[in-house]
Design an enzyme around this catalytic site. Structure first.
Site, mmCIF file in Angstrom:
data_model
loop_
_atom_site.group_PDB
_atom_site.id
_atom_site.type_symbol
_atom_site.label_atom_id
_atom_site.label_comp_id
_atom_site.label_asym_id
_atom_site.label_seq_id
_atom_site.Cartn_x
_atom_site.Cartn_y
_atom_site.Cartn_z
ATOM 1 N N ARG A 76 -36.914 28.382 -101.568
ATOM 2 C CA ARG A 76 -37.483 27.363 -101.991
ATOM 3 C C ARG A 76 -37.054 26.026 -102.431
ATOM 4 N NH1 ARG A 76 -41.927 29.891 -105.333
ATOM 5 N NH2 ARG A 76 -40.033 30.878 -106.860
ATOM 6 N N ASP A 114 -35.648 41.180 -100.049
ATOM 7 C CA ASP A 114 -36.169 41.361 -100.899
ATOM 8 C C ASP A 114 -35.897 42.456 -101.762
ATOM 9 O OD1 ASP A 114 -38.990 39.547 -102.589
ATOM 10 O OD2 ASP A 114 -39.418 42.008 -103.052
ATOM 11 N N ARG A 122 -39.753 28.938 -93.831
ATOM 12 C CA ARG A 122 -41.727 29.950 -94.445
ATOM 13 C C ARG A 122 -42.761 29.740 -93.858
ATOM 14 N NH1 ARG A 122 -42.060 31.851 -100.888
ATOM 15 N NH2 ARG A 122 -44.489 32.292 -100.916
ATOM 16 N N TYR A 152 -41.312 47.835 -110.669
ATOM 17 C CA TYR A 152 -42.664 47.082 -109.661
ATOM 18 C C TYR A 152 -43.935 48.302 -110.251
ATOM 19 C CZ TYR A 152 -40.361 42.877 -110.221
ATOM 20 O OH TYR A 152 -39.830 41.565 -110.584
ATOM 21 N N ARG A 174 -29.957 33.605 -104.973
ATOM 22 C CA ARG A 174 -31.536 32.911 -104.925
ATOM 23 C C ARG A 174 -31.133 31.586 -103.218
ATOM 24 N NH1 ARG A 174 -35.662 33.724 -109.470
ATOM 25 N NH2 ARG A 174 -35.802 35.413 -109.803
#
Length: 356
Positions: free
Chosen positions: A31, A77, A40, A154, A27
């Site tokens: 963020r 992703d 973003r 998921y 990552r």
């Protein structure tokens, strides 16, 4: 293709001598960086950012502008594959990823088509190609996918889960159905990673985020077996170079020997496993990647350096160590602390490579 200016990451993956221990962060485009948040916002939302080739390239390169990292990782992703299967991926504020059409019965599993990545996920391949060009040989590019088991969690749960009740019930009560789902996912992931390699990825990593949620027998049957199938189906060489494969199972420390025998070149470790003990267990079979606790980056710079030194000492001298966090860097980390971490790896590691 352009010759690599910094190949220590590729060399370490193959257990070849290096001058310093290479380092990257899961990552690393994310963020915690204000420039990522600004990009973003321009994209509109996370999924739009993933599907916008120039912006995906931009955020992939952002951490390399700040830090002397030894690898870039494609910004994307793990849920792109089930999204391409038509499950209606979206991201709910405060809830994470969700699927509008979860896969919860035989009819839904049987209806799934194996993904043709060059057609169904062309935006990912476009991003890989552009990033590789823009890197211009600065560092290698990592491609990635989620493992079949992790993707299945998921897809069956409909999103994130705390207890994995639905997916485990399917695995234990309807194993034939679960194996059908995992087989389709393994074929899709193999095609997806090979397409990334053909587009320019020089290394691939399989993220088995939820393999550690399974029992010991369940892990071998429902997770590792399908990662082995993927590895067996990947390009072992491309563009005149070997293509290393990293397998990262979060909470997978008890299965290190089995993972090392999967055919991968490198085993990724989370922070719950001592890297020196892991090296003693797997010997020279594979390189090891990891494994500082990501929350250590909230500590003082002095404490971060101390922890880096302790992990380097635990691994010891010789080749085959890629320094990383034990999971992804978290959003609230001070970017300066990430810089201290990367700098410490490069500064403290040369003595461990002097005798090579």
């Amino acid at each position: 293709m352009t010759e690599l200016k910094n190949d220590r990451f590729l060399r370490a993956l193959q257990r070849q001598p290096v001058d310093v221990t290479p380092v990257w962060m899961m990552r690393q485009a994310g963020r915690y960086l204000p420039e990522y948040r600004a990009t973003r916002q321009r994209a509109g939302d996370f999924l739009s950012l993933c599907k916008n080739t120039p912006l995906a390239c931009e955020v992939t390169l952002q951490p390399l502008e700040r830090y002397p990292l030894d690898a870039a990782i494609l910004f994307s992703d793990i849920l792109t594959v089930p999204d391409a299967m038509g499950l209606g991926l979206y991201f709910a504020e405060g809830e994470g990823p969700r699927f509008r059409r979860p896969v919860q019965d035989a009819a839904a599993v049987e209806a799934l088509e194996v993904v043709n990545s060059k057609q169904d996920l062309s935006y990912v391949m476009d991003a890989v190609s552009l990033i590789r060009r823009e890197l211009n040989g600065r560092v290698p590019l990592i491609g990635f996918s989620g493992s079949p088991w992790t993707l299945a969690t998921y897809m069956v749960e409909g999103g994130s889960s705390k207890d994995f009740r639905r997916v485990k019930t399917m695995a234990y009560d309807q194993p034939g159905l679960m194996h059908l789902l995992l087989e389709k996912l393994a074929l899709s992931v193999t095609d997806y990673l090979n397409s990334q390699i053909e587009a320019g990825a020089q290394v691939v990593q399989i993220f088995d985020t939820w393999g550690g949620a399974l029992s010991a027998a369940g892990y071998l049957e429902f997770s590792l077996a399908y990662m082995k199938k993927i590895i067996d189906g990947l390009h072992s060489e491309y563009d005149g170079r070997p293509v290393p494969v990293i397998v990262f199972t979060k909470q997978g420390g008890q299965w290190l020997e089995a993972i090392a025998d999967s055919g991968c070149s490198t085993v990724g470790l989370d922070w719950t496993t001592d890297i020196g003990q892991a090296r003693a267990r797997v010997g020279d079979r594979v390189a090891l990647q990891g494994n500082m606790d990501p929350t250590m980056l909230y500590a003082s710079p002095q404490r971060i350096r101390q922890e880096v030194g302790a992990i380097l000492e635990s691994f010891g001298s010789g080749p085959g160590h890629i320094f990383n966090l034990g999971h992804g860097i978290t959003p609230e980390v001070d970017p300066e602390h990430a810089g201290v971490f990367i700098e410490a790896v490069h500064e403290l590691s040369p003595p461990y490579h002097a005798a090579q």
